[in-house]
Scaffold this motif. Structure first.
Motif, short mmCIF file in Angstrom:
data_model
loop_
_atom_site.label_atom_id
_atom_site.label_comp_id
_atom_site.label_asym_id
_atom_site.label_seq_id
_atom_site.Cartn_x
_atom_site.Cartn_y
_atom_site.Cartn_z
N PRO A 275 -4.60 9.83 1.83
CA PRO A 275 -4.98 9.56 0.45
C PRO A 275 -3.89 9.01 -0.48
O PRO A 275 -4.35 8.04 -1.14
N ASP A 276 -2.80 9.54 -0.35
CA ASP A 276 -1.80 9.12 -1.53
C ASP A 276 -1.23 7.87 -0.93
O ASP A 276 -0.97 6.82 -2.13
N VAL A 277 -1.46 7.43 0.30
CA VAL A 277 -0.91 6.28 0.84
C VAL A 277 -2.20 4.76 0.20
O VAL A 277 -1.58 4.05 0.13
N ILE A 278 -3.17 5.62 0.46
CA ILE A 278 -4.25 4.42 0.13
C ILE A 278 -4.32 4.14 -1.20
O ILE A 278 -4.76 3.10 -1.64
N GLU A 279 -4.17 5.41 -2.11
CA GLU A 279 -4.09 4.99 -3.56
C GLU A 279 -3.28 3.98 -3.82
O GLU A 279 -3.47 3.22 -4.78
N LYS A 280 -1.94 4.19 -3.32
CA LYS A 280 -0.89 3.15 -3.79
C LYS A 280 -1.23 1.76 -3.38
O LYS A 280 -1.02 0.67 -3.80
N ALA A 281 -1.75 1.57 -1.97
CA ALA A 281 -2.25 0.20 -1.05
C ALA A 281 -3.22 -0.35 -2.07
O ALA A 281 -3.33 -1.51 -2.16
N GLN A 282 -4.30 0.31 -2.54
CA GLN A 282 -5.39 -0.43 -3.30
C GLN A 282 -4.93 -1.02 -4.54
O GLN A 282 -5.48 -2.02 -4.79
N SER A 283 -3.82 -0.47 -5.14
CA SER A 283 -3.39 -1.09 -6.41
C SER A 283 -2.84 -2.24 -6.08
O SER A 283 -2.55 -3.04 -7.08
N SER A 284 -2.16 -2.80 -5.11
CA SER A 284 -1.74 -3.82 -4.80
C SER A 284 -2.47 -4.72 -3.83
O SER A 284 -1.74 -5.94 -3.15
N ALA A 285 -3.59 -4.52 -3.35
CA ALA A 285 -4.62 -5.19 -2.58
C ALA A 285 -4.77 -6.47 -3.09
O ALA A 285 -5.09 -6.73 -4.33
N PRO A 286 -4.92 -7.77 -2.33
CA PRO A 286 -5.07 -8.87 -2.75
C PRO A 286 -6.37 -9.14 -3.33
O PRO A 286 -7.49 -8.64 -2.55
N ALA A 287 -6.92 -9.67 -4.41
CA ALA A 287 -8.08 -9.94 -5.12
C ALA A 287 -8.91 -10.70 -4.46
O ALA A 287 -10.17 -10.49 -4.22
N ASP A 288 -8.13 -11.62 -3.75
CA ASP A 288 -9.14 -12.76 -2.95
C ASP A 288 -9.66 -12.33 -1.78
O ASP A 288 -10.64 -12.98 -1.09
N LEU A 289 -9.31 -11.04 -1.25
CA LEU A 289 -9.88 -10.60 0.18
C LEU A 289 -10.76 -9.37 -0.39
O LEU A 289 -11.02 -8.64 0.72
N GLY A 290 -11.25 -9.26 -1.43
CA GLY A 290 -11.90 -7.89 -1.92
C GLY A 290 -13.02 -7.51 -0.99
O GLY A 290 -13.47 -6.51 -0.85
N ASP A 291 -13.72 -8.64 -0.65
CA ASP A 291 -15.02 -8.44 -0.11
C ASP A 291 -15.06 -8.41 1.37
O ASP A 291 -15.78 -7.94 2.11
N ARG A 292 -13.79 -8.50 2.07
CA ARG A 292 -13.55 -8.48 3.52
C ARG A 292 -12.46 -7.38 3.79
O ARG A 292 -12.25 -7.02 4.88
N VAL A 293 -11.74 -6.88 2.84
CA VAL A 293 -10.71 -5.82 3.02
C VAL A 293 -11.10 -4.65 2.19
O VAL A 293 -11.28 -4.62 1.20
N GLU A 294 -11.16 -3.44 3.21
CA GLU A 294 -11.78 -2.09 2.28
C GLU A 294 -10.66 -1.06 2.75
O GLU A 294 -9.90 -1.07 3.87
N PHE A 295 -10.28 -0.32 1.83
CA PHE A 295 -9.12 0.74 1.97
C PHE A 295 -9.99 2.34 2.03
O PHE A 295 -10.82 2.44 1.22
N MET A 296 -9.56 2.95 3.12
CA MET A 296 -10.27 4.20 3.34
C MET A 296 -9.36 5.21 3.44
O MET A 296 -8.48 5.14 4.32
N ALA A 297 -9.36 6.48 2.73
CA ALA A 297 -8.87 7.53 3.06
C ALA A 297 -9.00 8.57 4.38
O ALA A 297 -10.41 8.57 4.44
N HIS A 298 -8.13 8.53 5.20
CA HIS A 298 -8.62 9.19 6.61
C HIS A 298 -7.52 9.59 7.49
O HIS A 298 -6.35 8.95 7.46
N ASP A 299 -7.57 10.76 7.97
CA ASP A 299 -6.50 11.43 8.72
C ASP A 299 -6.74 11.19 10.15
O ASP A 299 -7.80 11.54 10.76
N PHE A 300 -6.16 10.31 10.89
CA PHE A 300 -6.38 10.02 12.30
C PHE A 300 -6.59 11.05 13.35
O PHE A 300 -6.78 10.97 14.35
N LEU A 301 -6.01 12.43 12.79
CA LEU A 301 -6.22 13.47 13.84
C LEU A 301 -7.53 13.98 13.66
O LEU A 301 -7.76 14.97 14.40
N THR A 302 -8.36 13.39 12.97
CA THR A 302 -9.68 13.82 12.58
C THR A 302 -10.70 12.94 13.38
O THR A 302 -10.21 11.78 13.35
N ASP A 303 -12.02 13.18 13.54
CA ASP A 303 -13.05 12.09 14.08
C ASP A 303 -13.12 10.93 13.18
O ASP A 303 -12.99 10.98 11.98
#
Length: 418
Positions: A275-303
């Motif tokens: 979550p903390d990584v995604i929160e920072k990443a979203q703030s600098s995401a390129p606006a022109d790719l907003g419809d095709r790039v999504e950010f999601m909080a997820h722990d890859f040790l879980t399903d």
């Protein structure tokens, strides 16, 4: 006049000829990795001086060929301790303005260290070509000390290696004795060196500045040409996805996922991280790719929550984890996988002994030691990657394991046949 490199080659060639002639006069075998020259020969003044000339030529030639980065990173522990000290006290940047030479008194005045300390530290780095002293008392910056003076990431890497990695690696044997065959991230050399029961990154996070220093130091490597996203973009058939979804698992700020989305407009990318990584990443995401790039909080040790994606990408993830945890990470994908879905790993592929240049093999073996010391991670050979997928589930089918020629990382592709 011959270049310095050619002069060194000539010195080396003549020295080796002289050594071989000496060995013949002594009825001794040729130089060999498998058999030492008799110890008594090293006491012979002619042999000793010729050998030293050859070794010094090799050292300088290696520095010329490897460049400033290798001059700093390929040091012994004691050499590295002195390099850490010159960085800590900013000696490389203590030269007068617009000059690459200085007296010891000038360096002392600008660094704040007493002149004897400056002189001792600087002269300890001369054999590593961090500085030169062509004239007694006058210090000259080399390419390596200029790198330390002007590249803060290099300085961060020196400090991080000295404070985080080296103490941990020197405790590997102790950790192996205390926790035999453990793959747990909190039972490592790092734990013993830092007297903590937390995993390395959890422990670092308790001290302001340490996680940032580690991340900045490691970014020095990912900035190199061998780590460019282009090798992954050009050596996997992303264009075969007429439409589809790529899940960038553990994708951090999305450097690779965003690069895929930008080059292939038919692809949607979901970038996952904590979550903390995604929160920072979203703030600098390129606006022109907003419809095709999504950010999601997820722990890859879980399903894995994104079902039926075409590709699940993991770049430089599994090397931080032991086999047991890497298998767990792969198995966490299974509930989301449809038949034909692919898992693309962008990781080191350690060559088998004798299958590559010794220097490349040496570097990857050093990385293997470092990740073992920090997290019980592992850099893997091709057969290790095959075994990992086989152990995770027999329905994973390895399609390819290859390393593009200029890329530092290889590409491992597996398909789900369940």
């Amino acid at each position: 006049m011959a270049s310095r490199a050619r002069q060194l080659v000539e010195i080396l060639s003549q020295s080796i000829s002289d050594i071989e002639d000496f060995l013949k006069t002594q009825d001794a075998p040729d130089l060999s990795i498998e058999q030492d020259v008799p110890l008594s020969f090293h006491a012979n003044p002619k042999f000793a001086s010729t050998k030293d000339a050859a070794l010094l030529a090799c050292k300088e030639l290696s520095t010329l060929l490897g460049g400033s980065f290798a001059a700093i990173t390929n040091q012994t522990t004691s050499e590295f301790a002195n390099t850490q000290a010159i960085c800590r006290f900013k000696i490389p940047s203590s030269f007068p303005p617009d000059r690459d030479h200085a007296t010891y008194d000038e360096l002392a005045a600008n660094s704040g260290l007493p002149e004897p300390e400056v002189r001792r530290l600087v002269r300890s780095t001369l054999p590593s070509y961090i500085f030169l002293e062509k004239e007694t008392g006058i210090v000259t910056r080399t390419a390596a000390s200029k790198l330390l003076a002007y590249n803060p990431l290099m300085v961060q890497w020196v400090e991080m290696t000295a404070t985080e990695i080296m103490p941990a690696t020197l405790k590997i044997a102790d950790a192996m004795e205390k926790w035999p065959q453990s793959g747990e991230p909190h039972q490592t050399g790092y734990n013993l060196a830092n007297n903590t029961e937390d995993s390395a990154f959890t422990h670092m996070a308790k001290f302001p500045g340490r996680p940032e220093q580690f991340a900045q130091a490691m970014s020095l490597f990912s900035m190199g040409p061998g780590y460019s996203p282009k090798w992954l973009l050009e050596n996997y058939p992303w264009d075969s996805l007429e439409t589809g979804t790529v899940v960038d698992v553990g994708g951090s700020k999305g450097e690779y996922g965003i690069a895929i989305a930008r080059k292939y407009p038919q692809i949607k990318v979901v970038i996952q991280d904590l979550p903390d990584v995604i929160e920072k990443a979203q703030s600098s995401a390129p606006a022109d790719l907003g419809d095709r790039v999504e950010f999601m909080a997820h722990d890859f040790l879980t399903d894995q929550p994104i079902k039926d994606a075409d590709v699940y990408l993991m770049r430089w993830i599994l090397h931080d984890w032991s086999d047991a945890y890497s298998i767990r990470i792969l198995r966490a994908l299974i509930p989301a996988l449809r038949k034909g879905a692919r898992i693309v790993l962008h990781e080191y592929i350690v060559p088998e002994p004798g299958k590559t240049l010794t220097l490349q093999d040496r570097t990857l073996r050093i990385f293997d030691t470092a990740v073992r010391a920090l997290t019980n991670g592992k850099e893997r050979e091709a057969n290790d990657w095959k075994a990992l997928f086989a152990e995770a589930d027999s329905r994973f089918q390895i399609l390819s394991i290859e390393k593009p020629p200029v890329s530092s990382l290889g590409i491992i592709v597996a398909q789900w046949e369940g």
